[in-house]
Design an enzyme around this catalytic site. Structure first.
Site, PDB file in Angstrom:
ATOM      1  CB  SER A  41      32.716  16.596  23.072  1.00  0.00           C
ATOM      2  OG  SER A  41      31.703  15.684  23.502  1.00  0.00           O
ATOM      3  CG  ASN A  51      20.434  12.020  17.758  1.00  0.00           C
ATOM      4  OD1 ASN A  51      19.581  11.614  18.537  1.00  0.00           O
ATOM      5  ND2 ASN A  51      21.700  12.218  18.116  1.00  0.00           N
ATOM      6  CB  SER A 101      28.456  17.501  20.555  1.00  0.00           C
ATOM      7  OG  SER A 101      27.216  16.853  20.707  1.00  0.00           O
ATOM      8  CB  THR A 106      57.433  54.594  45.070  1.00  0.00           C
ATOM      9  OG1 THR A 106      58.463  55.291  45.769  1.00  0.00           O
ATOM     10  CG2 THR A 106      56.844  55.513  44.004  1.00  0.00           C
ATOM     11  CG  HIS A 107      59.644  50.806  46.822  1.00  0.00           C
ATOM     12  ND1 HIS A 107      60.026  49.563  46.363  1.00  0.00           N
ATOM     13  CD2 HIS A 107      60.100  51.708  45.899  1.00  0.00           C
ATOM     14  CE1 HIS A 107      60.695  49.694  45.228  1.00  0.00           C
ATOM     15  NE2 HIS A 107      60.750  50.980  44.920  1.00  0.00           N
ATOM     16  CB  SER A 123      32.837  45.483  64.130  1.00  0.00           C
ATOM     17  OG  SER A 123      33.171  44.660  65.231  1.00  0.00           O
ATOM     18  CE  LYS A 174      37.289  47.862  62.793  1.00  0.00           C
ATOM     19  NZ  LYS A 174      37.368  47.604  61.354  1.00  0.00           N
ATOM     20  CG  ASN A 180      35.178  46.999  58.592  1.00  0.00           C
ATOM     21  OD1 ASN A 180      35.885  47.775  59.225  1.00  0.00           O
ATOM     22  ND2 ASN A 180      34.698  45.888  59.123  1.00  0.00           N
ATOM     23  CD  GLU A 191      37.407  44.369  53.471  1.00  0.00           C
ATOM     24  OE1 GLU A 191      36.343  43.837  53.851  1.00  0.00           O
ATOM     25  OE2 GLU A 191      38.201  44.946  54.246  1.00  0.00           O
TER      26      GLU A 191
END
Length: 454
Positions: A88, A121, A130, A177-178, A308, A314, A316, A321
């Site tokens: 709770s 309280n 609560s 496509t595909h 890298s 290199k 990336n 990502e």
């Protein structure tokens, strides 16, 4: 339950410390935005109870001032209860009650723990439970984070994608496509589709987030409002609305508001949809930039860091990502939210802290990822127009525009021959002599293919 030793520096009390000892599970805490919303609820409760004649002005002022410090994040270090606690969220609510009570005592020139002056309280938690406070703080914090954090971040990203759509509107390229060659489109059309996908997702999120304005406050333990003044909920929620400048209102059915967290679950579902969309976009852009010599290389991305430790020079697609991983995390968070929502046993959901943690974290991560993707990737994308055009010219799918004139079978024969001879569709048709040059130019007009039917 016996005595508990509380550290001298701590603003919390015995109940909080018992929770600290009982739940040494993860070290994860509910985020600052949730604790801030909890502080706002306590401010509104104290001032409302004062106005209702239930709490004297001196106590109410001290409690409200202490709760304001909670709402601004000043006391976040004193909120120590693990996410994996009572379902709770009672331990977190008591953490707030004790911190606010002890801070109020300090403001009144008293010692911490003098509960007869300010009781966690009796005074701080007056007219509350609560069971209604926790879902109220959840709705407030989620709504505010979406309104002020996520939606502006999505708008920034949509604007960046729209700008690229205009910038690339004349860059003709092969559609796919595909993962196979398809008829031509423009790079601008592709980016315009990305912008629309996120824009539609943001609109769905905005609509569902409005449901979070319904607050459970006033239902107390089981939704009946036991021990709360009949006017408390309406007045306190009106005050919360003023404090947050947002259109919060009392739930029409307190039993539903405490037993079910359906509105939060709906919002989480839209976060998942946005995450799926953003992951698709970031992954597409990563593929479009693949190369620079042995991939598609239709676009280039901003160079942000070496890619890298072993391959010199290199670079990336690290921002893509990072964004994709954030999206996967958001989708996983939605799974936790959905499972948590199933545990609305009778009059109370008993996985509220877990649901709150995952929902609020998902909102924050998605906002940060969208903003970072926009600023560190999208705005700096450049098009390789000649390469895009070359792919479009070489695509066997351009033969599609010949079908109405030559028929499907003849067009398929031309495509097969073009592939076998490593020639373009234009070169094969010219060699076969099946169409006059002017007609061939008209049918193989790549730009016209991108505007067909528009």
């Amino acid at each position: 339950m016996g005595e508990v030793e509380v550290p001298e520096h701590a603003l919390w009390g015995a109940s909080t410390h018992r929770a600290l000892l009982n739940f040494p599970v993860s070290g994860l805490r509910l985020p600052t935005c949730f604790i801030a919303a909890l502080g706002t609820v306590k401010v509104a409760a104290a001032l409302t109870n004062r106005d209702l004649g239930l709490l004297d002005s001196e106590r109410a002022a001290a409690i409200a001032e202490a709760a304001t410090e909670v709402s601004t994040g000043e006391l976040y270090g004193h909120f120590v209860v693990d996410v994996f606690q009572t379902g709770s969220g009672t331990s977190t609510n008591m953490n707030a009650n004790e911190v606010i009570a002890n801070r109020a005592l300090e403001m009144l020139g008293k010692r911490r723990g003098e509960r007869h002056f300010v009781h966690p309280n009796n005074h701080v938690n007056m007219c509350q439970s609560s069971n209604d406070v926790f879902p109220t703080a959840l709705h407030i914090s989620a709504y505010e984070e979406i309104k002020h954090g996520l939606l502006p971040a999505l708008q920034e990203l949509c604007s960046a994608l729209d700008q690229k759509s205009l910038e690339f509107e004349k860059t003709i390229k092969a559609g796919r496509t595909h993962l196979q060659d398809a008829t031509p489109i423009t790079l601008g059309q592709e980016f315009g589709g990305y912008a629309a996908q996120l824009s539609h997702g943001a609109e769905r999120l905005r609509s569902s987030a409005d449901g979070l304005c319904s607050l459970a406050l006033g239902g107390t333990a089981v939704g009946t409002g036991l021990n709360a003044h009949p006017e408390f909920a309406r007045r306190a929620i009106a005050m919360i609305s003023d404090l947050k400048d947002s259109p919060f209102f009392e739930a029409s059915n307190h039993f539903e508001a405490q037993a079910s967290l359906a509105r939060a679950i709906e919002v989480s579902g839209h976060l998942r949809t946005l995450a799926v969309s953003l992951l698709k976009i970031a992954n597409d852009i990563r593929w479009l930039a693949s190369g620079p010599r042995c991939g598609l290389s239709e676009i280039s991305l901003p160079e942000t860091q070496p890619g890298s430790t072993i391959m010199p020079a290199k670079i990336n697609p690290v921002i893509c990502e990072s964004t994709m991983m954030a999206c996967v995390h958001v989708m996983a968070a939605d799974t936790a939210v959905a499972h948590s929502g199933q545990y609305g046993n009778f009059e109370l959901n008993t996985m509220m802290p877990l649901l709150a943690y995952n929902l609020l974290q998902a909102i924050e991560i998605l906002a940060s990822a969208a903003r970072n993707f926009s600023r560190r990737c999208v705005v700096g994308i450049l098009a390789h127009e000649e390469r895009c055009r070359d792919f479009a010219e070489r695509s066997l799918a351009t033969v599609t525009s010949l079908v109405p004139t030559l028929g499907y079978d003849r067009a398929a024969e031309i495509a097969k021959r073009a592939f076998g001879e490593n020639r373009s569709i234009r070169e094969v048709v010219e060699k076969m002599g099946v169409l006059p040059p002017g007609e061939l130019d008209r049918l193989l007009d790549l730009e016209a293919m991108t505007r067909a039917g528009l």
